[in-house]
Design a protein around this motif. Structure first.
Motif, PDB file in Angstrom:
ATOM      1  N   ILE A   7      46.964  30.025  33.489  1.00 25.22           N
ATOM      2  CA  ILE A   7      46.478  29.639  32.159  1.00 25.22           C
ATOM      3  C   ILE A   7      44.963  29.459  32.130  1.00 25.22           C
ATOM      4  O   ILE A   7      44.262  30.071  31.313  1.00 25.22           O
ATOM      5  CB  ILE A   7      47.181  28.351  31.678  1.00 25.22           C
ATOM      6  N   MET A   8      44.439  28.613  33.000  1.00 21.29           N
ATOM      7  CA  MET A   8      43.015  28.277  32.929  1.00 21.29           C
ATOM      8  C   MET A   8      42.065  29.464  33.084  1.00 21.29           C
ATOM      9  O   MET A   8      41.002  29.485  32.450  1.00 21.29           O
ATOM     10  CB  MET A   8      42.682  27.187  33.954  1.00 21.29           C
ATOM     11  N   PRO A   9      42.408  30.489  33.863  1.00 22.32           N
ATOM     12  CA  PRO A   9      41.494  31.647  33.915  1.00 22.32           C
ATOM     13  C   PRO A   9      41.299  32.343  32.575  1.00 22.32           C
ATOM     14  O   PRO A   9      40.313  33.053  32.384  1.00 22.32           O
ATOM     15  CB  PRO A   9      42.187  32.579  34.920  1.00 22.32           C
ATOM     16  N   GLY A  10      42.235  32.137  31.639  1.00 15.86           N
ATOM     17  CA  GLY A  10      42.125  32.783  30.329  1.00 15.86           C
ATOM     18  C   GLY A  10      41.785  31.838  29.198  1.00 15.86           C
ATOM     19  O   GLY A  10      41.973  32.180  28.025  1.00 15.86           O
ATOM     20  N   TYR A  50      45.586  40.452  30.633  1.00 16.23           N
ATOM     21  CA  TYR A  50      45.499  39.907  31.992  1.00 16.23           C
ATOM     22  C   TYR A  50      46.738  39.110  32.381  1.00 16.23           C
ATOM     23  O   TYR A  50      47.129  39.065  33.559  1.00 16.23           O
ATOM     24  CB  TYR A  50      44.252  39.009  32.127  1.00 16.23           C
ATOM     25  N   LEU A  51      47.375  38.434  31.393  1.00 16.54           N
ATOM     26  CA  LEU A  51      48.384  37.436  31.716  1.00 16.54           C
ATOM     27  C   LEU A  51      49.757  38.037  32.055  1.00 16.54           C
ATOM     28  O   LEU A  51      50.444  37.543  32.957  1.00 16.54           O
ATOM     29  CB  LEU A  51      48.513  36.440  30.561  1.00 16.54           C
ATOM     30  N   ARG A  52      50.162  39.087  31.369  1.00 13.29           N
ATOM     31  CA  ARG A  52      51.533  39.605  31.550  1.00 13.29           C
ATOM     32  C   ARG A  52      51.859  39.946  33.009  1.00 13.29           C
ATOM     33  O   ARG A  52      52.963  39.618  33.482  1.00 13.29           O
ATOM     34  CB  ARG A  52      51.767  40.801  30.635  1.00 13.29           C
ATOM     35  N   PRO A  88      35.947  32.912  29.482  1.00 14.01           N
ATOM     36  CA  PRO A  88      36.667  33.499  30.622  1.00 14.01           C
ATOM     37  C   PRO A  88      36.208  34.916  30.960  1.00 14.01           C
ATOM     38  O   PRO A  88      35.626  35.621  30.140  1.00 14.01           O
ATOM     39  CB  PRO A  88      38.117  33.481  30.160  1.00 14.01           C
ATOM     40  N   ASP A  89      36.545  35.331  32.191  1.00 19.06           N
ATOM     41  CA  ASP A  89      36.208  36.678  32.678  1.00 19.06           C
ATOM     42  C   ASP A  89      37.315  37.692  32.444  1.00 19.06           C
ATOM     43  O   ASP A  89      37.156  38.857  32.784  1.00 19.06           O
ATOM     44  CB  ASP A  89      35.920  36.625  34.193  1.00 19.06           C
ATOM     45  N   VAL A  90      38.444  37.264  31.928  1.00 16.25           N
ATOM     46  CA  VAL A  90      39.626  38.131  31.866  1.00 16.25           C
ATOM     47  C   VAL A  90      39.482  39.241  30.830  1.00 16.25           C
ATOM     48  O   VAL A  90      38.676  39.143  29.897  1.00 16.25           O
ATOM     49  CB  VAL A  90      40.891  37.302  31.565  1.00 16.25           C
TER      50      VAL A  90
END
Length: 437
Positions: free
Chosen positions: A64-67, A37-39, A31-33
């Motif tokens: 979800i999938m971006p991470g 990133y998620l919060r 991933p690019d994150v």
């Protein structure tokens, strides 16, 4: 959600998972994150009122999938395999649906008994000595743990308890605390006897270690977390020679035997060594069969109390692939590792750093550690494939592990071409930089 909606949404989720796995090669493997990133993408608190399945479902791709690091991508060559197969996924669904907590035979007889039988099946597939199986006249048996680390810790604690009780029987005046401070655990940098080490898949010499352990009355635990799956193939079974000297043995079907995490298989020659260390008998867990000698209560074989119905995954996979199907899966990965090794050896700029025995190739550019760190950095920043390194004899080494169930020769060729081109670009800039200096 009622049963009718569950049927509908369940079909949608199965389709989503099937599509994800069928088209996983189209996703960027890493991933690019950035951390954290998620919060910002989700609320600070749980919702007071129910949300629809559609709202939850659309957030899978959005949040979800971006991470996600795509472990089952054919371009994932890091660590070791994380096994996956459709039969195992279906078994996990059934496990969740049944939802039992199998801490005792009475808590769910099928959960206990299937595990006992599956560990015997698996033990016979790798030709374990009879003492490790749960036959009528055997003192041993198998159990599913969460990980190889957990199995190693359980073996250590069981060995400690056994030794303390043995010393106390010989010297009753000593307390447990007196003895504890004098105990010594003999270990290498791998902690225990290891077949298929993580850095380079090397193998300890069991036929040399085993007799010494037996002579000195030292508990011998063998960790074959990755390599153990290969022992179902007759041509690799010799790597397990010497297991007859061990007190406990462990490998992870969830690494290379197409059984999804978690499923770590552990065997002991004397199950009383485990139950003696972990036995827990509050009144509310007792049942009238427990002293019959006919049942196993697996809570006495582990650190946690509760346990899931993990043997369903083994049952589905072993039946739907068969031994021959699983052997072919192992052999295919080994063939592909030798294909990559051959490509490395054809390029005089590179060298291999360990014998290729199974599905792992350790290689590097001939040159400094800094050069190889730069190469790995460029590989992982490009995010077309994913690798991790190790240190071997103070050298920085790149590990190329065959991982995905769907990886093919074309993916190996692509990976090598990509690595080779990045190496070419790196060496040009490296030479220019050093020339300027």
């Amino acid at each position: 959600m009622d049963a009718a909606e569950f049927r509908k949404r369940g079909k949608e989720m199965v389709d989503y998972i099937a599509d994800y796995l069928e088209k996983i090669d189209k996703r960027q493997v890493f991933p690019d994150v950035e951390p954290g990133y998620l919060r910002p993408l989700i609320p600070d608190c749980a919702p007071q009122d129910p949300e629809s399945f559609e709202d939850v479902f659309k957030d899978i791709e959005k949040i979800i999938m971006p991470g996600v690091t795509h472990w089952h991508s054919p371009y994932f060559f890091a660590y070791f395999p994380a096994a996956s197969s459709f039969p195992a996924l279906l078994a996990d669904m059934l496990c969740g649906g049944i939802g039992c907590v199998g801490f005792s035979w009475a808590a769910s007889p099928a959960c206990t008994e299937l595990e006992t039988v599956m560990l015997d099946w698996l033990g016979k597939m790798i030709n374990l000595p009879e003492e490790f199986l749960a036959g009528k006249h055997s003192q041993g048996g198998g159990v599913i743990q969460g990980s190889a680390s957990e199995a190693t810790l359980i073996s250590l604690l069981a060995a400690r308890t056994k030794t303390i009780r043995q010393v106390q029987s010989e010297k009753p005046e000593l307390t447990e605390a007196d003895i504890m401070g004098r105990l010594v655990a003999y270990a290498s940098d791998q902690f225990c006897a290891t077949l298929g080490t993580t850095p380079c898949c090397s193998f300890d010499k069991l036929l040399e270690l085993g007799p010494i352990c037996n002579k000195e009355n030292i508990w011998m635990h063998i960790d074959a977390a990755y390599a153990g799956s290969a022992f179902i193939c007759p041509e690799f079974r010799h790597l397990l020679n010497g297991v007859e000297f061990a007190d406990s043995f462990n490998f992870n079907p969830h690494k290379w035997l197409l059984v999804n995490f978690d499923c770590s298989a552990m065997w002991v020659k004397k199950r009383s060594d485990l139950t003696g260390a972990f036995k827990l008998e509050p009144l509310y867990l007792q049942h009238h069969h427990q002293e019959s000698g006919l049942v196993t209560d697996y809570r006495h074989w582990q650190i946690p109390l509760g346990r899931r119905f993990r043997s369903l995954k083994l049952w589905f996979v072993l039946r739907m692939y068969g031994v021959t199907g699983l052997q072919e899966h192992i052999r295919k990965h080994v063939r592909l590792s030798h294909q990559f090794e051959h490509l490395v050896l054809q390029d005089e700029r590179f060298e291999t750093c360990a014998e290729v025995v199974l599905g792992l190739v350790c290689f590097r550019l001939k040159g400094s550690n800094e050069l190889n760190k730069a190469l790995l950095k460029s590989i992982n920043e490009a995010k077309k494939i994913h690798l991790v390194p190790c240190h071997l004899r103070e050298k920085f080494v790149l590990r190329f592990a065959i991982c995905s169930r769907t990886v093919e020769s074309t993916h190996i060729k692509f990976a090598w071409q990509h690595i080779s081109q990045l190496a070419t670009d790196l060496l040009k800039t490296w030479e220019q930089k050093h020339h300027q200096q």
